[in-house]
Design a protein around this motif. Structure first.
Motif, PDB file in Angstrom:
ATOM      1  N   ALA A 145       0.825  -1.058  -0.003  1.00 37.83           N
ATOM      2  CA  ALA A 145       0.029   0.395  -0.286  1.00 37.83           C
ATOM      3  C   ALA A 145       1.475   1.158   0.052  1.00 37.83           C
ATOM      4  CB  ALA A 145      -1.426   0.293   1.046  1.00 37.83           C
ATOM      5  N   PHE A 146       0.481   1.734  -0.985  1.00 38.40           N
ATOM      6  CA  PHE A 146       1.675   3.192  -1.304  1.00 38.40           C
ATOM      7  C   PHE A 146       1.109   3.984  -0.044  1.00 38.40           C
ATOM      8  CE2 PHE A 146       3.646   6.283  -3.256  1.00 38.40           C
ATOM      9  CZ  PHE A 146       2.960   7.433  -3.741  1.00 38.40           C
ATOM     10  N   SER A 147      -0.232   4.319   0.001  1.00 38.91           N
ATOM     11  CA  SER A 147      -0.757   5.367   1.295  1.00 38.91           C
ATOM     12  C   SER A 147      -0.145   4.933   2.641  1.00 38.91           C
ATOM     13  CB  SER A 147      -1.924   4.930   1.159  1.00 38.91           C
ATOM     14  OG  SER A 147      -2.347   4.621   1.685  1.00 38.91           O
ATOM     15  N   ASN A 148       0.714   3.736   3.165  1.00 38.22           N
ATOM     16  CA  ASN A 148       1.440   3.476   4.644  1.00 38.22           C
ATOM     17  C   ASN A 148       2.803   3.969   4.286  1.00 38.22           C
ATOM     18  OD1 ASN A 148      -0.696   1.926   4.904  1.00 38.22           O
ATOM     19  ND2 ASN A 148      -0.168  -0.170   4.256  1.00 38.22           N
ATOM     20  N   ILE A 188       6.788  18.861  -3.540  1.00 39.85           N
ATOM     21  CA  ILE A 188       6.749  18.018  -3.949  1.00 39.85           C
ATOM     22  C   ILE A 188       5.387  17.660  -3.685  1.00 39.85           C
ATOM     23  CG2 ILE A 188       7.319  16.827  -1.787  1.00 39.85           C
ATOM     24  CD1 ILE A 188       8.346  14.170  -2.414  1.00 39.85           C
ATOM     25  N   SER A 189       4.772  16.474  -3.976  1.00 39.62           N
ATOM     26  CA  SER A 189       3.062  16.362  -4.144  1.00 39.62           C
ATOM     27  C   SER A 189       3.199  14.943  -4.298  1.00 39.62           C
ATOM     28  CB  SER A 189       2.332  16.945  -5.020  1.00 39.62           C
ATOM     29  OG  SER A 189       2.750  16.876  -6.590  1.00 39.62           O
ATOM     30  N   ARG A 190       1.303  13.931  -4.100  1.00 43.04           N
ATOM     31  CA  ARG A 190       1.509  12.582  -4.536  1.00 43.04           C
ATOM     32  C   ARG A 190      -0.457  12.726  -4.736  1.00 43.04           C
ATOM     33  NH1 ARG A 190       2.838   9.820   1.438  1.00 43.04           N
ATOM     34  NH2 ARG A 190       2.380   8.258  -0.506  1.00 43.04           N
ATOM     35  N   ASP A 191      -0.640  11.927  -5.339  1.00 41.53           N
ATOM     36  CA  ASP A 191      -1.673  11.754  -5.167  1.00 41.53           C
ATOM     37  C   ASP A 191      -1.852   9.337  -4.649  1.00 41.53           C
ATOM     38  OD1 ASP A 191      -4.222  10.167  -6.205  1.00 41.53           O
ATOM     39  OD2 ASP A 191      -3.755  11.368  -8.578  1.00 41.53           O
ATOM     40  N   ASN A 192      -2.742   9.352  -3.541  1.00 44.70           N
ATOM     41  CA  ASN A 192      -2.298   7.878  -2.922  1.00 44.70           C
ATOM     42  C   ASN A 192      -3.271   7.177  -4.087  1.00 44.70           C
ATOM     43  OD1 ASN A 192      -0.361   8.945  -0.956  1.00 44.70           O
ATOM     44  ND2 ASN A 192      -1.925   9.065   0.359  1.00 44.70           N
ATOM     45  N   THR A 214       1.057   7.301  -7.008  1.00 39.15           N
ATOM     46  CA  THR A 214       2.119   8.077  -7.549  1.00 39.15           C
ATOM     47  C   THR A 214       3.013   9.621  -6.814  1.00 39.15           C
ATOM     48  OG1 THR A 214       1.208   7.555  -9.555  1.00 39.15           O
ATOM     49  CG2 THR A 214       2.623   9.835  -9.259  1.00 39.15           C
ATOM     50  N   VAL A 215       4.052   9.691  -7.091  1.00 34.01           N
ATOM     51  CA  VAL A 215       4.156  11.281  -5.920  1.00 34.01           C
ATOM     52  C   VAL A 215       5.325  11.665  -6.937  1.00 34.01           C
ATOM     53  CG1 VAL A 215       6.951   9.924  -5.856  1.00 34.01           C
ATOM     54  CG2 VAL A 215       6.330  11.684  -4.147  1.00 34.01           C
ATOM     55  N   TYR A 216       5.152  13.123  -6.869  1.00 34.14           N
ATOM     56  CA  TYR A 216       6.079  13.834  -8.243  1.00 34.14           C
ATOM     57  C   TYR A 216       6.673  15.069  -7.992  1.00 34.14           C
ATOM     58  CZ  TYR A 216       1.163  12.407 -10.276  1.00 34.14           C
ATOM     59  OH  TYR A 216       0.342  11.311 -10.325  1.00 34.14           O
ATOM     60  N   LEU A 217       7.368  15.508  -8.598  1.00 32.68           N
ATOM     61  CA  LEU A 217       8.640  16.567  -7.907  1.00 32.68           C
ATOM     62  C   LEU A 217       8.634  17.514  -9.596  1.00 32.68           C
ATOM     63  CD1 LEU A 217      10.943  17.232  -6.123  1.00 32.68           C
ATOM     64  CD2 LEU A 217      12.716  16.542  -7.292  1.00 32.68           C
TER      65      LEU A 217
END
Length: 122
Positions: A27-30, A69-73, A77-80
Motif C-alpha cells: 500500500a503506497f499510502s503506508n 513535491i506532491s502525491r496522489d495516493n 504516484t509521487v511527483y516532483l
C-alpha cells in the motif's frame, strides 16, 4: 514496494520538468516518500520529502522555492515539480519510500527505485 521514476530529460536553464514516481506492491499510502539525486562524483542529496497523507513536507535549502513535491495516493504516484532549473541540478533523480517522514529525511529508506536522468543545459 516497487518504485519507477520517470519524466527526466534535457531542458534549458530556467525551464521546468515534472518527475513522476509510480509505486506498485504494498500500500503506497503506508509510506512517506522522498526524492533525492546524485550527480557524478557527488554525494547523494535529499531534495524533498512528503508524509503519508501529503500534509507534511520537507525541502532541502538548495531547492526550496523551486521544487514542489506532491502525491496522489489514489494513483500510487509521487511527483516532483521542478521549476527554474539550473545546470547544477543535472543529476540522476531517484524516489524512495520509508515508513515515516523522519526516516526519509534521515536517509533511512525502505525502498528506492531506478532513477531518471535530468540534464540542464546552460
Amino acid at each position: 514496494v516497487q518504485l519507477q521514476a520517470s519524466g527526466g530529460g534535457l531542458v534549458q536553464a530556467g525551464g521546468s520538468l515534472r518527475l513522476s514516481c509510480a509505486a506498485s506492491g504494498r500500500a503506497f499510502s503506508n509510506y512517506a516518500m522522498g526524492w533525492f539525486r546524485q550527480a557524478p562524483g557527488k554525494e547523494r542529496e535529499l531534495l524533498a520529502a512528503i508524509s503519508r497523507s501529503g500534509v507534511g513536507t520537507y525541502y532541502a535549502d538548495s531547492v526550496k522555492g523551486r521544487f514542489t513535491i506532491s502525491r496522489d495516493n489514489a494513483k500510487n504516484t509521487v511527483y516532483l515539480q521542478m521549476n527554474s532549473l539550473k545546470p547544477e541540478d543535472t543529476a540522476v533523480y531517484y524516489c524512495a519510500a520509508a515508513v515515516t517522514l523522519g526516516a526519509v529525511v534521515n536517509g533511512d529508506y525502505d525502498y528506492w527505485g531506478q532513477g531518471t536522468q535530468v540534464t540542464v543545459s546552460s
